[in-house]
Design a protein around this motif. Structure first.
Motif, PDB file in Angstrom:
ATOM      1  N   HIS A  35       0.816  -1.213   0.000  1.00 39.49           N
ATOM      2  CA  HIS A  35       0.000   0.000   0.000  1.00 39.49           C
ATOM      3  C   HIS A  35       0.847   1.259   0.000  1.00 39.49           C
ATOM      4  CE1 HIS A  35      -4.001  -1.823   1.646  1.00 39.49           C
ATOM      5  NE2 HIS A  35      -3.648  -2.309   0.492  1.00 39.49           N
ATOM      6  N   THR A  36       1.906   1.252   0.782  1.00 34.89           N
ATOM      7  CA  THR A  36       2.714   2.463   0.898  1.00 34.89           C
ATOM      8  C   THR A  36       4.058   2.148   1.525  1.00 34.89           C
ATOM      9  OG1 THR A  36       2.693   4.763   1.688  1.00 34.89           O
ATOM     10  CG2 THR A  36       1.798   3.109   3.184  1.00 34.89           C
ATOM     11  N   ILE A  37       5.043   2.924   1.145  1.00 31.90           N
ATOM     12  CA  ILE A  37       6.336   2.954   1.815  1.00 31.90           C
ATOM     13  C   ILE A  37       6.767   4.411   1.810  1.00 31.90           C
ATOM     14  CG2 ILE A  37       8.773   2.290   1.777  1.00 31.90           C
ATOM     15  CD1 ILE A  37       8.007  -0.257   0.342  1.00 31.90           C
ATOM     16  N   GLY A  38       7.127   4.909   2.971  1.00 28.25           N
ATOM     17  CA  GLY A  38       7.582   6.294   3.074  1.00 28.25           C
ATOM     18  C   GLY A  38       8.714   6.413   4.065  1.00 28.25           C
ATOM     19  N   VAL A  39       9.727   7.191   3.696  1.00 28.32           N
ATOM     20  CA  VAL A  39      10.862   7.445   4.585  1.00 28.32           C
ATOM     21  C   VAL A  39      11.107   8.948   4.603  1.00 28.32           C
ATOM     22  CG1 VAL A  39      13.327   7.060   4.998  1.00 28.32           C
ATOM     23  CG2 VAL A  39      11.898   5.188   4.130  1.00 28.32           C
ATOM     24  N   ASP A  40      11.199   9.502   5.786  1.00 33.71           N
ATOM     25  CA  ASP A  40      11.519  10.915   5.981  1.00 33.71           C
ATOM     26  C   ASP A  40      12.691  11.281   5.071  1.00 33.71           C
ATOM     27  OD1 ASP A  40      12.703  13.334   7.076  1.00 33.71           O
ATOM     28  OD2 ASP A  40      11.621  12.943   8.943  1.00 33.71           O
ATOM     29  N   GLU A  41      12.536  12.373   4.321  1.00 35.09           N
ATOM     30  CA  GLU A  41      13.566  12.776   3.358  1.00 35.09           C
ATOM     31  C   GLU A  41      14.936  12.952   3.997  1.00 35.09           C
ATOM     32  OE1 GLU A  41      11.650  16.212   1.636  1.00 35.09           O
ATOM     33  OE2 GLU A  41      11.024  15.023  -0.114  1.00 35.09           O
ATOM     34  N   ARG A  42      14.979  13.333   5.266  1.00 37.26           N
ATOM     35  CA  ARG A  42      16.261  13.517   5.958  1.00 37.26           C
ATOM     36  C   ARG A  42      17.031  12.217   6.116  1.00 37.26           C
ATOM     37  NH1 ARG A  42      14.580  15.543  11.559  1.00 37.26           N
ATOM     38  NH2 ARG A  42      12.984  13.988  11.127  1.00 37.26           N
ATOM     39  N   PHE A  43      16.329  11.077   5.993  1.00 33.55           N
ATOM     40  CA  PHE A  43      16.948   9.782   6.253  1.00 33.55           C
ATOM     41  C   PHE A  43      16.908   8.847   5.041  1.00 33.55           C
ATOM     42  CE2 PHE A  43      15.365  11.547  10.223  1.00 33.55           C
ATOM     43  CZ  PHE A  43      16.562  11.662  10.920  1.00 33.55           C
ATOM     44  N   GLN A  44      16.552   9.366   3.883  1.00 35.16           N
ATOM     45  CA  GLN A  44      16.538   8.542   2.685  1.00 35.16           C
ATOM     46  C   GLN A  44      17.967   8.215   2.261  1.00 35.16           C
ATOM     47  OE1 GLN A  44      14.071  10.519  -0.230  1.00 35.16           O
ATOM     48  NE2 GLN A  44      12.223  10.180   0.962  1.00 35.16           N
ATOM     49  N   GLY A  45      18.122   7.102   1.563  1.00 38.37           N
ATOM     50  CA  GLY A  45      19.428   6.685   1.081  1.00 38.37           C
ATOM     51  C   GLY A  45      20.269   5.964   2.121  1.00 38.37           C
ATOM     52  N   ARG A  46      19.655   5.575   3.229  1.00 37.31           N
ATOM     53  CA  ARG A  46      20.393   4.899   4.305  1.00 37.31           C
ATOM     54  C   ARG A  46      19.920   3.461   4.518  1.00 37.31           C
ATOM     55  NH1 ARG A  46      21.125   9.631   8.855  1.00 37.31           N
ATOM     56  NH2 ARG A  46      21.478  11.324   7.393  1.00 37.31           N
ATOM     57  N   GLY A  47      19.132   2.938   3.588  1.00 44.60           N
ATOM     58  CA  GLY A  47      18.687   1.548   3.681  1.00 44.60           C
ATOM     59  C   GLY A  47      17.400   1.340   4.455  1.00 44.60           C
ATOM     60  N   ILE A  48      16.791   2.402   4.936  1.00 41.32           N
ATOM     61  CA  ILE A  48      15.562   2.257   5.726  1.00 41.32           C
ATOM     62  C   ILE A  48      14.421   1.743   4.850  1.00 41.32           C
ATOM     63  CG2 ILE A  48      13.806   3.497   7.067  1.00 41.32           C
ATOM     64  CD1 ILE A  48      16.132   5.350   8.017  1.00 41.32           C
ATOM     65  N   GLY A  49      14.245   2.321   3.678  1.00 43.20           N
ATOM     66  CA  GLY A  49      13.183   1.874   2.775  1.00 43.20           C
ATOM     67  C   GLY A  49      13.366   0.422   2.374  1.00 43.20           C
ATOM     68  N   ARG A  50      14.603   0.020   2.107  1.00 45.25           N
ATOM     69  CA  ARG A  50      14.883  -1.375   1.746  1.00 45.25           C
ATOM     70  C   ARG A  50      14.525  -2.307   2.900  1.00 45.25           C
ATOM     71  NH1 ARG A  50      17.371  -4.193  -1.975  1.00 45.25           N
ATOM     72  NH2 ARG A  50      18.154  -2.328  -3.011  1.00 45.25           N
ATOM     73  N   THR A  51      14.882  -1.937   4.122  1.00 44.36           N
ATOM     74  CA  THR A  51      14.566  -2.786   5.272  1.00 44.36           C
ATOM     75  C   THR A  51      13.058  -2.875   5.477  1.00 44.36           C
ATOM     76  OG1 THR A  51      16.679  -2.265   6.302  1.00 44.36           O
ATOM     77  CG2 THR A  51      14.955  -3.141   7.741  1.00 44.36           C
ATOM     78  N   LEU A  52      12.363  -1.760   5.327  1.00 44.45           N
ATOM     79  CA  LEU A  52      10.901  -1.794   5.449  1.00 44.45           C
ATOM     80  C   LEU A  52      10.302  -2.703   4.376  1.00 44.45           C
ATOM     81  CD1 LEU A  52      10.218   1.975   6.176  1.00 44.45           C
ATOM     82  CD2 LEU A  52       9.841   0.073   7.773  1.00 44.45           C
ATOM     83  N   LEU A  53      10.787  -2.595   3.136  1.00 44.82           N
ATOM     84  CA  LEU A  53      10.293  -3.454   2.060  1.00 44.82           C
ATOM     85  C   LEU A  53      10.599  -4.914   2.365  1.00 44.82           C
ATOM     86  CD1 LEU A  53       9.013  -3.917  -0.702  1.00 44.82           C
ATOM     87  CD2 LEU A  53      11.241  -3.396  -1.727  1.00 44.82           C
ATOM     88  N   ASP A  54      11.791  -5.204   2.850  1.00 44.91           N
ATOM     89  CA  ASP A  54      12.132  -6.584   3.214  1.00 44.91           C
ATOM     90  C   ASP A  54      11.157  -7.123   4.258  1.00 44.91           C
ATOM     91  OD1 ASP A  54      14.305  -6.608   1.474  1.00 44.91           O
ATOM     92  OD2 ASP A  54      15.795  -6.258   3.055  1.00 44.91           O
TER      93      ASP A  54
END
Length: 154
Positions: free
Chosen positions: A75-94
């Motif tokens: 449905h959605t994946i969102g990561v605060d722009e200040r913390f993008q590019g640090r693997g958070i979105g990938r971990t959430l997707l995993d």
């Protein structure tokens, strides 16, 4: 930076809505009440990423169908722009893919969101087609993508 992952709660709805407004300003961001409804559904699973107690990311998936084999929809994946590019979105997707437990997973993503498309392709999603004007407010198109069970990227 130590990010803690866990369940998203109804108490996170206002912060999620604020992040949605920042991340998706021209694409009908979800209000807090939408997150509350999603979290109250038995077939939805939402996860969070927190840094020093602050919610910096969220993601959700829904199980489709009443009988196995189930399909799932991100449905959605969102990561605060200040913390993008640090693997958070990938971990959430995993984490969402682990919840899907081997079922086919579908999602929609803006056709101009190269970073998200790259992330999805890196875990085995492929483009099925285009949904014209999928995003109501902006009129932007979206790719429909699918990750076939057992077809994760290597």
């Amino acid at each position: 930076m130590t990010v803690e992952y866990g369940p998203l709660t109804i108490g996170d709805a206002d912060r999620c809505a604020a992040l949605e407004a920042e991340l998706f300003p021209g694409d009908d961001p979800w209000p807090a009440v939408a997150f509350i409804r999603e979290l109250e559904s038995a077939h939805n699973h939402y996860v969070s990423a927190r840094l020093d107690g602050e919610l910096v990311g969220y993601a959700g998936v829904s199980r489709l169908g009443r009988k196995p084999p189930f399909e799932y929809e991100v449905h959605t994946i969102g990561v605060d722009e200040r913390f993008q590019g640090r693997g958070i979105g990938r971990t959430l997707l995993d984490q969402l893919l682990a919840i899907a437990d081997g079922g086919d997973v579908f999602l929609e993503v803006r056709t101009d969101n190269a970073a998200a498309i790259s992330l999805y392709e890196s875990v085995g999603f492929t483009v099925l087609g285009v949904r014209k004007r999928y995003y109501r407010v902006s009129g932007a198109d979206a790719y429909t993508m699918r990750r076939v069970a057992g077809k994760e990227a290597r």
